[in-house]
Design an enzyme around this catalytic site. Structure first.
Site, PDB file in Angstrom:
ATOM      1  N   SER A 267       0.848  -1.195   0.000  1.00  0.00           N
ATOM      2  CA  SER A 267       0.000   0.000   0.000  1.00  0.00           C
ATOM      3  C   SER A 267       0.876   1.234   0.000  1.00  0.00           C
ATOM      4  O   SER A 267       2.023   1.202   0.468  1.00  0.00           O
ATOM      5  CB  SER A 267      -0.897  -0.005   1.238  1.00  0.00           C
ATOM      6  OG  SER A 267      -1.491   1.259   1.435  1.00  0.00           O
TER       7      SER A 267
ATOM      8  N   CYS B 184       0.556   3.576   1.934  1.00  0.00           N
ATOM      9  CA  CYS B 184       0.707   4.043   3.315  1.00  0.00           C
ATOM     10  C   CYS B 184       1.985   3.514   3.972  1.00  0.00           C
ATOM     11  O   CYS B 184       2.289   3.892   5.106  1.00  0.00           O
ATOM     12  CB  CYS B 184      -0.510   3.666   4.156  1.00  0.00           C
ATOM     13  SG  CYS B 184      -0.595   1.934   4.587  1.00  0.00           S
TER      14      CYS B 184
ATOM     15  N   LYS C 229       2.199  -4.133   6.617  1.00  0.00           N
ATOM     16  CA  LYS C 229       2.505  -4.201   5.187  1.00  0.00           C
ATOM     17  C   LYS C 229       4.007  -4.142   4.935  1.00  0.00           C
ATOM     18  O   LYS C 229       4.529  -4.818   4.045  1.00  0.00           O
ATOM     19  CB  LYS C 229       1.779  -3.076   4.441  1.00  0.00           C
ATOM     20  CG  LYS C 229       0.299  -3.342   4.248  1.00  0.00           C
ATOM     21  CD  LYS C 229       0.091  -4.567   3.375  1.00  0.00           C
ATOM     22  CE  LYS C 229      -1.347  -4.909   3.138  1.00  0.00           C
ATOM     23  NZ  LYS C 229      -1.530  -6.099   2.293  1.00  0.00           N
TER      24      LYS C 229
ATOM     25  N   HIS D 253     -12.775   3.485   2.478  1.00  0.00           N
ATOM     26  CA  HIS D 253     -11.877   4.574   2.125  1.00  0.00           C
ATOM     27  C   HIS D 253     -12.690   5.752   1.589  1.00  0.00           C
ATOM     28  O   HIS D 253     -13.897   5.669   1.399  1.00  0.00           O
ATOM     29  CB  HIS D 253     -10.855   4.099   1.092  1.00  0.00           C
ATOM     30  CG  HIS D 253      -9.851   3.152   1.646  1.00  0.00           C
ATOM     31  ND1 HIS D 253      -9.907   1.792   1.414  1.00  0.00           N
ATOM     32  CD2 HIS D 253      -8.760   3.350   2.433  1.00  0.00           C
ATOM     33  CE1 HIS D 253      -8.892   1.195   2.025  1.00  0.00           C
ATOM     34  NE2 HIS D 253      -8.192   2.125   2.652  1.00  0.00           N
TER      35      HIS D 253
END
Length: 313
Positions: free
Chosen positions: A108, A110, A141, A180
């Site tokens: 991701s 992020c 992640k 989201h």
């Protein structure tokens, strides 16, 4: 990937997983391995190892995970870090045990620092503090990325990791508590139009800028990487442009046809001020986006209107 290869797509009911299945089937891949949560809990190591022994996949796409927006990340930090850590560890280790030929792990945007230089390059990973509201998801992640790199270095596994920007499209999550920003806006404006409401409230100041990539573009990028890329360095997948949250809300308002006012709740968090991906690496490999943002949002809204009665949220 050979047309007769056994391909395991994790998270096949989700946004990316379902798009992967559709595109693989369209391209003639007929031996897809799929299992929903009721059939296989990816957090359970014994169950995952047994599943790999029985199904013997040749290729694996790790598109499964616990995902959500600012509210969900901030409300359930333990769930976000634990679930995503376990999913990554179990899938990557089981793939190694069963000699999977190649694995693609989806991360991701992020994973990058909150104040990373814009646009964010692959080299910016771990160069600064994360955005606090989604740090738990981001750490998990990042651990998945490092697992891929570690198994490649120690065992020679052909594992690659791609970092997509904000994705949207059919089968997105429209639950206002966990979604989201883009699907949340589509639902908010649609319900406000039906209710003939006077206004729609949007979290934050509207100033942050975000990049949005249609899930079908992301899938095309993933399949391209499986064909042409084999390195431990992560690869960004982005839309090559961004938009402010205010501009996005106005665009969604126009697409939905809501006639009321947009009100920004400045007491709510904004998140990172800017998040845009540098896509020069994947562009040099021969991939570019094909779906423009307005076109993609219109198609997603049409899908939502047709399916909202029986989809999440």
């Amino acid at each position: 990937m050979e047309r007769d290869a056994r391909i395991y797509v994790t998270g096949h009911n989700g946004l990316v997983g379902s798009a992967l299945v559709r595109e693989l089937q369209r391209r003639g891949y007929g031996d897809l391995i799929l299992a929903d949560r009721a059939q296989l809990d990816l957090r359970e190591q014994t169950a995952v190892r047994k599943f790999f022994r029985e199904t013997r996949p040749n290729y694996v796409f790790v598109a499964a995970g616990k995902v959500g927006g600012i509210l969900a990340n901030d409300s359930y930090p333990a769930d976000f870090i634990y679930d995503n850590l376990m999913i990554a560890a179990n899938l990557i280790h089981s793939a190694y045990e069963r000699n999977v030929r190649k694995l693609l792990y989806l991360g991701s945007s992020c994973v990058y620092p909150k104040y990373a230089p814009q646009p964010m390059c692959e080299e910016d990973l771990l160069s600064g503090p994360l955005e606090p509201t989604n740090q738990w998801y981001a750490v998990a992640k990042i651990a998945g990325i490092k697992l891929c790199q570690a198994y490649r270095r120690q065992h020679g596994c052909s594992y690659i990791a791609a970092m997509p920007t904000n994705l949207y499209g059919p089968y997105d999550n429209f639950n206002l508590n966990t979604s989201h920003v883009l699907p949340a806006l589509l639902r908010k404006f649609h319900e406000a139009k039906l209710a003939d409401a006077r206004q729609v409230t949007v979290w934050g100041t509207g100033k942050p800028r975000r990049e949005f990539c249609h899930v079908d573009d992301c899938v095309a990028a993933c399949l391209h990487l499986m064909d042409v890329y084999d390195s431990e360095e992560i690869v960004n997948i982005g839309a090559e442009s961004d938009i402010s949250i205010r501009e996005l809300a106005e665009l969604v308002q126009d697409i939905v046809g809501f006639q009321g006012e947009i009100v920004f709740d400045t007491g709510r968090p904004d998140g990172s001020p800017v998040k845009r991906m540098d896509t020069s690496v994947i562009n040099a490999l021969g991939w570019h986006t094909a779906i423009e943002l307005e076109q993609g949002i219109r198609a997603t809204y049409d899908w939502y209107v047709r399916h909202k009665a029986d989809h999440r949220g």
